[in-house]
Design a protein around this motif. Structure first.
Motif, short mmCIF file in Angstrom:
data_model
loop_
_atom_site.label_atom_id
_atom_site.label_comp_id
_atom_site.label_asym_id
_atom_site.label_seq_id
_atom_site.Cartn_x
_atom_site.Cartn_y
_atom_site.Cartn_z
N VAL A 1 0.84 -1.10 -0.29
CA VAL A 1 0.15 0.21 -0.40
C VAL A 1 1.11 1.52 0.10
CG1 VAL A 1 -0.14 0.04 2.65
CG2 VAL A 1 -2.53 0.54 1.41
N PHE A 2 2.00 1.22 0.60
CA PHE A 2 2.95 2.90 0.09
C PHE A 2 2.93 2.94 -1.03
CE2 PHE A 2 4.54 0.56 4.63
CZ PHE A 2 3.82 1.54 6.09
N ASP A 3 3.33 1.96 -1.61
CA ASP A 3 3.79 2.22 -3.28
C ASP A 3 2.69 3.50 -4.10
OD1 ASP A 3 6.45 1.18 -3.32
OD2 ASP A 3 5.76 -1.27 -3.58
N GLU A 4 1.96 2.11 -3.69
CA GLU A 4 0.16 3.81 -4.14
C GLU A 4 0.11 4.66 -3.63
OE1 GLU A 4 -3.24 4.24 -6.62
OE2 GLU A 4 -0.99 3.09 -7.14
N THR A 5 0.62 4.87 -2.44
CA THR A 5 0.24 5.85 -1.10
C THR A 5 1.49 7.08 -1.67
OG1 THR A 5 -0.75 4.84 0.53
CG2 THR A 5 0.25 7.06 1.21
N ARG A 6 2.61 6.52 -2.29
CA ARG A 6 3.66 7.36 -2.58
C ARG A 6 3.07 7.66 -4.16
NH1 ARG A 6 7.35 3.71 -1.20
NH2 ARG A 6 8.39 3.51 0.54
N ARG A 7 2.41 7.27 -4.77
CA ARG A 7 2.41 7.56 -6.16
C ARG A 7 1.11 8.63 -6.26
NH1 ARG A 7 -1.07 6.96 -10.11
NH2 ARG A 7 -2.90 5.80 -9.07
N GLN A 8 0.13 8.52 -5.39
CA GLN A 8 -1.40 9.02 -5.37
C GLN A 8 -0.71 10.75 -4.19
OE1 GLN A 8 -4.51 7.87 -4.02
NE2 GLN A 8 -4.25 5.54 -5.52
N LEU A 9 0.37 10.02 -3.47
CA LEU A 9 0.33 11.52 -2.73
C LEU A 9 1.40 12.31 -3.93
CD1 LEU A 9 1.70 10.76 0.74
CD2 LEU A 9 -0.56 12.24 0.21
N ARG A 10 2.42 12.15 -4.78
CA ARG A 10 2.88 12.84 -5.24
C ARG A 10 1.97 13.87 -6.63
NH1 ARG A 10 6.34 8.43 -5.49
NH2 ARG A 10 5.61 7.30 -7.19
N ALA A 11 1.32 12.97 -6.99
CA ALA A 11 0.17 12.95 -8.13
C ALA A 11 -1.07 14.32 -7.13
CB ALA A 11 -1.22 12.37 -7.98
N TYR A 12 -0.88 14.26 -5.82
CA TYR A 12 -1.71 15.39 -5.50
C TYR A 12 -1.18 16.69 -4.81
CZ TYR A 12 -4.10 17.72 -1.00
OH TYR A 12 -4.22 19.19 -0.35
N PHE A 13 0.14 16.98 -4.59
CA PHE A 13 1.20 17.47 -4.55
C PHE A 13 1.43 18.31 -6.18
CE2 PHE A 13 1.86 15.57 -0.35
CZ PHE A 13 1.77 17.18 0.41
N ASP A 14 1.20 17.44 -6.84
CA ASP A 14 1.76 18.58 -8.20
C ASP A 14 0.69 18.04 -8.95
OD1 ASP A 14 4.14 17.52 -8.31
OD2 ASP A 14 4.06 15.84 -10.11
N GLY A 15 -0.63 18.84 -7.82
CA GLY A 15 -1.90 19.00 -8.41
C GLY A 15 -2.74 18.58 -9.69
#
Length: 162
Positions: free
Chosen positions: A48-62
């Protein structure tokens, strides 16, 4: 099985905690109500951490306006009701503690809603930063008001870009 890892973000290092294959914690440095480090389990890289990292990056990228992750809440039934309701606050918007109390079916419980909001164990993903005081003022964010302002500004900017 409880595991954790850390990720860098624009709001500082975030500690991610998982119970089995579900995210159960996202904590900021010096966050109020942050559990002791030893409760986070072994340092590991749960799937779940890999997907969380991916989604957090996308969130912070807008580019991401709603997280889609398996979550595991640990709290009272009332707290869990509040935390689930937080997920329905649209990206880039805010509501008051009173409005959130109405949404969870306890209109006279805005203070209790505020306490539950402050104990949200999965910050950012479960957007407790979108709850403001009755006058619209930024109040009571466990990660600090500067981070709350940053997250809201990020969302409003990302919203304007769409």
């Amino acid at each position: 099985m409880i595991t954790h890892t850390e990720v860098d973000s624009p709001v500082g290092t975030l500690t991610l905690v998982a119970v089995d294959d579900a995210l159960s914690g996202l904590y900021m440095e010096q966050q109020r109500h942050r559990p002791p480090q030893e409760s986070f389990g072994e340092r590991d890289d749960a799937p779940v951490f890999d997907e969380t990292r991916r989604q957090l990056r996308a969130y912070f990228d807008g580019a991401l306006t709603r997280f889609d992750l398996p979550l595991h809440f640990v709290g009272t039934p009332f707290q869990q009701r509040v935390w689930r309701a937080l997920q329905d606050i649209p990206h880039g918007t805010t509501i008051t503690y009173g409005q959130l109390a109405d949404r969870v079916g306890s209109p006279a419980a805005s203070r209790a809603v505020g306490l539950a909001n402050g104990r949200n164990p999965i910050g950012i993903v479960v957007p407790c930063h979108r709850v403001v005081g009755s006058t619209g003022s930024l109040t009571g964010y466990g990660g600090g008001l500067e981070r709350k302002r940053h997250l809201l500004d990020l969302e409003r900017g990302a919203l304007a870009a769409f």
